[in-house]
Structure formats: C-alpha cells, structure tokens
Design an enzyme around this catalytic site. Sequence first.
Site, PDB file in Angstrom:
ATOM      1  N   GLU A  66      -4.961  -2.646   4.381  1.00  0.00           N
ATOM      2  CA  GLU A  66      -4.801  -3.160   5.516  1.00  0.00           C
ATOM      3  C   GLU A  66      -5.840  -4.120   6.256  1.00  0.00           C
ATOM      4  OE1 GLU A  66      -3.980  -0.307   4.780  1.00  0.00           O
ATOM      5  OE2 GLU A  66      -2.310   0.612   5.505  1.00  0.00           O
TER       6      GLU A  66
ATOM      7  N   LYS B 140      -5.782  10.755  -2.696  1.00  0.00           N
ATOM      8  CA  LYS B 140      -6.328   9.729  -3.331  1.00  0.00           C
ATOM      9  C   LYS B 140      -7.118  10.094  -4.606  1.00  0.00           C
ATOM     10  CE  LYS B 140      -7.475   5.039  -2.542  1.00  0.00           C
ATOM     11  NZ  LYS B 140      -8.358   3.933  -1.920  1.00  0.00           N
TER      12      LYS B 140
ATOM     13  N   TRP C 157      -3.288   6.260  -4.839  1.00  0.00           N
ATOM     14  CA  TRP C 157      -2.485   7.040  -3.851  1.00  0.00           C
ATOM     15  C   TRP C 157      -1.451   7.745  -4.567  1.00  0.00           C
ATOM     16  CZ3 TRP C 157      -5.202   7.719   0.440  1.00  0.00           C
ATOM     17  CH2 TRP C 157      -5.872   6.960   0.910  1.00  0.00           C
TER      18      TRP C 157
ATOM     19  N   THR D  91       0.908  -1.178   0.066  1.00  0.00           N
ATOM     20  CA  THR D  91      -0.156  -0.079  -0.003  1.00  0.00           C
ATOM     21  C   THR D  91       0.817   1.282  -0.077  1.00  0.00           C
ATOM     22  OG1 THR D  91      -1.526   1.223   1.281  1.00  0.00           O
ATOM     23  CG2 THR D  91      -0.194  -0.143   2.509  1.00  0.00           C
TER      24      THR D  91
HETATM   25  P1  AMP Z   1      -6.578   1.569   0.020  1.00  0.00           P
HETATM   26  O1  AMP Z   1      -5.656   0.958   1.042  1.00  0.00           O
HETATM   27  O2  AMP Z   1      -5.614   2.261  -0.980  1.00  0.00           O
HETATM   28  O3  AMP Z   1      -7.599   0.679  -0.267  1.00  0.00           O
HETATM   29  O4  AMP Z   1      -7.407   2.976   0.514  1.00  0.00           O
HETATM   30  C1  AMP Z   1      -8.034   3.047   1.750  1.00  0.00           C
HETATM   31  C2  AMP Z   1      -8.400   4.356   2.105  1.00  0.00           C
HETATM   32  O5  AMP Z   1      -9.453   4.930   1.076  1.00  0.00           O
HETATM   33  C3  AMP Z   1      -9.226   4.319   3.444  1.00  0.00           C
HETATM   34  O6  AMP Z   1      -8.387   4.640   4.457  1.00  0.00           O
HETATM   35  C4  AMP Z   1     -10.222   5.819   3.349  1.00  0.00           C
HETATM   36  O7  AMP Z   1      -9.174   6.791   3.517  1.00  0.00           O
HETATM   37  C5  AMP Z   1     -10.416   5.802   1.725  1.00  0.00           C
HETATM   38  N1  AMP Z   1     -11.682   5.185   1.432  1.00  0.00           N
HETATM   39  C6  AMP Z   1     -12.029   3.853   1.166  1.00  0.00           C
HETATM   40  N2  AMP Z   1     -13.483   3.844   1.056  1.00  0.00           N
HETATM   41  C7  AMP Z   1     -13.847   4.900   1.173  1.00  0.00           C
HETATM   42  C8  AMP Z   1     -15.169   5.324   1.332  1.00  0.00           C
HETATM   43  N3  AMP Z   1     -16.359   4.735   1.199  1.00  0.00           N
HETATM   44  N4  AMP Z   1     -15.534   6.543   1.894  1.00  0.00           N
HETATM   45  C9  AMP Z   1     -14.383   7.475   2.034  1.00  0.00           C
HETATM   46  N5  AMP Z   1     -13.110   6.971   1.965  1.00  0.00           N
HETATM   47  C10 AMP Z   1     -12.882   5.755   1.567  1.00  0.00           C
END
Ligand code: AMP
Length: 567
Positions: free
Chosen positions: A334, A444, A449, A188
Amino acid sequence: MTAKLIEQTHSAYAYPLLIRSLFSSGMARASGHEIVYADRKRMTYREFGDRVGKLASGLAQLGVKPGHTVAVMDWDSHRYLECFFAVPMMGAVLHTVNVRLSEEQILYTINHAEDDVILVNTEFLPALEEIWERVEGHKKLILLNDTSQAPESSLPFETEYEALLADSDPKYLFPELDENTRATTFYTTGTTGLPKGVYFSHRQLVLHTLAMLATLAGTGHGRFNDGDVYMPITPMFHVHAWGMPYAATTLGAKQIYPGRYSPDALLDLIDREKVSFSHCVPTILQMVLASAKAKGVSLAGWKVVIGGAALPQALARQGLEMGIDVFAGYGMSETCPFLTLSRLEPHMENWEIERQIEVRCKTGRPVSLVQIRIVDDAMNDVPHDGESAGEIVVRAPWLTQGYLKDPQNSEKLWAGGWMHTGDIAVIGPDGYVKITDRLKDVIKTGGEWVSSLDLEDLILKHPNVAEVAVIGIPDPKWSERPMAVVVAKPGLRVTESEIKANLREFAAKGLISAYAVPEHILFVDELPKSSVGKIDKKVLREKHLELRLGAAGGSSQMSKELAGGNA
Ligand code: AMP
C-alpha cells in the site's frame, strides 16, 4: 490574509512529475552502463531507450491507448524494466501480476484489474491455460519467450515480444500526461478477504524515486549511487521491486535482472557482474549466504536492504561476518513501498558489531517526506520510550489513495486521514521504530502472504472439525509458517494426515498456494476466546511460541519455488 499562490507566466512550462522524466534523466546520464538479463541479454542504455520506444509503438499498434491496462506475468527481466517505463509513459496502466498467487487468485486479479493486454512468460502458460475460459472480456496476449522454440499452447497469441519490437519504430511520441495519471496497479493478499488492488500515479512514483535517491545518496554504508551495480531480489511484480528499478534507471546505473530466483544463479550474477546493491526478504538472503559459503564465494561489499519481514539478528550477524552491509527496510504494498530504513547513523559505524546489529535489525527511521506515528486505539500518540506499543499509521506523498473499486476497505485503510498499516510497533527516543506484532490476521512466509481465514475455511470443510484457528509461528528459514490449531467435534476423530491431504488437494485445484499447507497441525480440546467470544489468536500465538516448532520445519514446496523448482 490568505497565502499567495505563485504567478504563472503564460509561456512558463508547468513541469508535471512524470515517469518519462525519470527515463530521460537516466538516458542523459548513463555513461556506457549496461542493463543485463541473467546470461541471456546485455544492452546499453541507448538500446534500452530504443526498445522502450519500440515497445510503446508495438503496443499502440495492437490498440493500446491511454487508460488501458497492460498486465505482465514474468520473472525479473529487461523486458519487465521496459514495461515499467513504456506502459505508464503511454498513459496506460501497468498491472504487475503476482505469479506466486494461486491460479484462482491470479484469475481474480486479471478480471478485477480489467486488463486489456497480458504479456506472459512461457513458464506461466499452463496456469493461464487453466483459467483462460473464465478470463473476462477480450484480452490480447503477447508471448514472452526465452527459448528459440515456440511453445505448444492453445492460447490465442497476437505476437511474441521480440517480434513485436523488431517491427516497431523506436521513436514513439509519448504523450504529455497529467501527473496524477494512474501508472501502476497490483494486488496485495496482505489483508483478510479477497486480494486488494493498490494503485500509484506518475507523481507518486516520481516522488518515491526522488525521496529514495535523496535518502540513499552518497557513498559508504547503505548508500546507492551511479557507481553501484543494482540487482533486485524482490520480484518486480511486488511493489515495483521496491521502486528501486526506477531509482537505478534515473541514475543511469548498471542493472542486473536475474530472471527466476535460484540461489546459485543469483550468486553467480553477484560475483560475475560485481553486484553492489540489492534488496530481498530474509529467506532469500539466507539461501544466498548458504550458497556462497558452500562455494567459497566472497560477498564482501554487497549492500543489502532486508524487508518484507523483520531482519533476524542471527542472519544480520552472519551477513556482517561475510562482509555484507546488511540492514532493514520497511514498507508495504500500500505504500509504494518505502517508509523506513534502519541504517546506522555515522557515529554508530564505529560501534562493535553486536551494538550495530541491534540498530540494523530495527525497523528504522522514516525516509525523506514520510511521517510516522505510533498510536493507540483512539489515535493518540504513544510515548516514544521504546516500550509503549501501538499501531503504525503513516502519511507520505506516495501512499495508495485507496483499494481499487473497494470504497469500504479504502475508508478503513485511511480512517482518520492516516494510512493504517496493521503493524504494531514501539518507537524509541532516538526515532527508530521497531515492529513488535501485527494486527492483521495473515501470515507471511518467505515473503509471501498466506491467509489464515482461507486455510480455516478449507480445514472446516472436514466434517469432523468443530473449530480451527490458523496462526503464524516463527520459523528460522521462512520468517513465519502457518500452524493450524484444531478442535474435533465431540466423539469424532480427525487426523493430521487427513487435514494435510485435504489441503494439498485444494492446493492442486489452485485454491491456495502449495506453500500455504501447514506442516504443523495441533489438536486441542478448546480454543482461547476473547470477552466477545472471538478466538483470541494473540493468546494462541503467545501460548505456542515456546514450542519453537520452526527449527525442523519449513515448506519444501516453497523451497522448491524460491530455489527454482516448480511454481
Ligand atoms: P507486503 O504488502 O506484502 O509488502 O507486506 C508488508 C508487510 O510486511 C508489513 O505491513 C509488515 O507486516 C511486514 N514487513 C515489511 N517489512 C518489515 C520489516 N522490516 N520488519 C517487520 N515486518 C515487515
């Protein structure tokens, strides 16, 4: 008095929770359903089962043993699904390489994960050739080729995937494993610093699959069953495509793997194969909706979970008007990933659309077995009043138990015995969580990211820049885009085009992804600072929110990538 453990009859089978069991459930249940790879391959579950066995036999012949790591660099394909099962079922670890990262980051993840074998699609050969000299150890390469021609490449391939399968035995004897055996790993970039490896065991993936199947069971709004046609539109390299390929295979449901994402091709597949269940980031849904509108294709009946970023109300409205059952889900790399879903409760299904949208666009309620708390700095729960904000901390059976070979950050992640998400949210009396902000200093965009710190470091290389802060600003197409706020050194000049040109050069060298280059550079005399003299990004974000720079912005490079252009 201590609790009594159950008695274990000597001959009783102590059933371990293994991916092999998900696989055999699917094989036993699938009644003629197909697994489809774009317009290139269709197969029955029986053929899929044989190919999983052949892949394992072939990999074993190449020397893969329990404990080895097998990396995959591919778009979403039937091959990837075969690897999802064959590799962990052999006792090896599947490393799903994020092919959207910069070349330098890909190199770092391949070396850090200590991959033994890499399966690589022809499309990524230029990137791999670029870094090959610096890939550590002896790694065996297997080519994934969608064409009938062998590519011109200097890389030392052992074999090609189909050739490997053609010569191999479908009856591979998969070993009995401990359920805590590591099954998967990936990286990640959603935290500051270098990419961090997360990892999941067989037991965790089985429990995640079962909890998702239980949470989604049934028919109607937001449900998923063996009559559905499943197509991921979240890459398989990203958190096992939200774990849904494991769920779909366990059910024996029809599955469609679309290859590289291009809105028109996705739309054709949805239409032709009658896809009924998918998940994606908001940006992709927006592109598919635009394509459907332009072509007059109906998407009625398609169920879509939106995650990776908040589901904007305007997008939900547009989706609902087109007959799509759209709602939010939340999780992170995670967390395997699922933590919450924002489905309507049965009594809400009769609500008028605007009221429904409010619920569908929240972050949701926990899926089975997930415990969620919203806490203040001292780990005290904030009131469930829909207004008091705090950090989301979680417990679930399927959360990564640490970051790979990184004890310090692992302890931080798990401080106090709860996993810290770095997301700020409120929770209402109805139990629905809504994310309102983020603690982590990353941006994001279109589901990927961008590290603010990396951008800041690179912008500071310009000799006339004194200070810089990179923040995320809302963008209607990409959810967020980076914006650099720059202070020039006294009496010196620096221009927007100089900064952009420098960053583009760094992107060309593979140091950052091309979509990380900001469209918006703002020059100010000074940056707001906190009481301890740190740049206060929260104040900066609030200050610049009203600029609403997003409307005309967006990264054309990202657009090209998501739409099937150059990666
Ligand atoms: P990733 O590890 O790349 O899947 O990113 C996860 C992160 O994306 C989370 O910790 C949030 O900051 C953001 N995220 C994922 N789903 C949502 C959602 N439904 N609403 C707002 N932020 C989200």
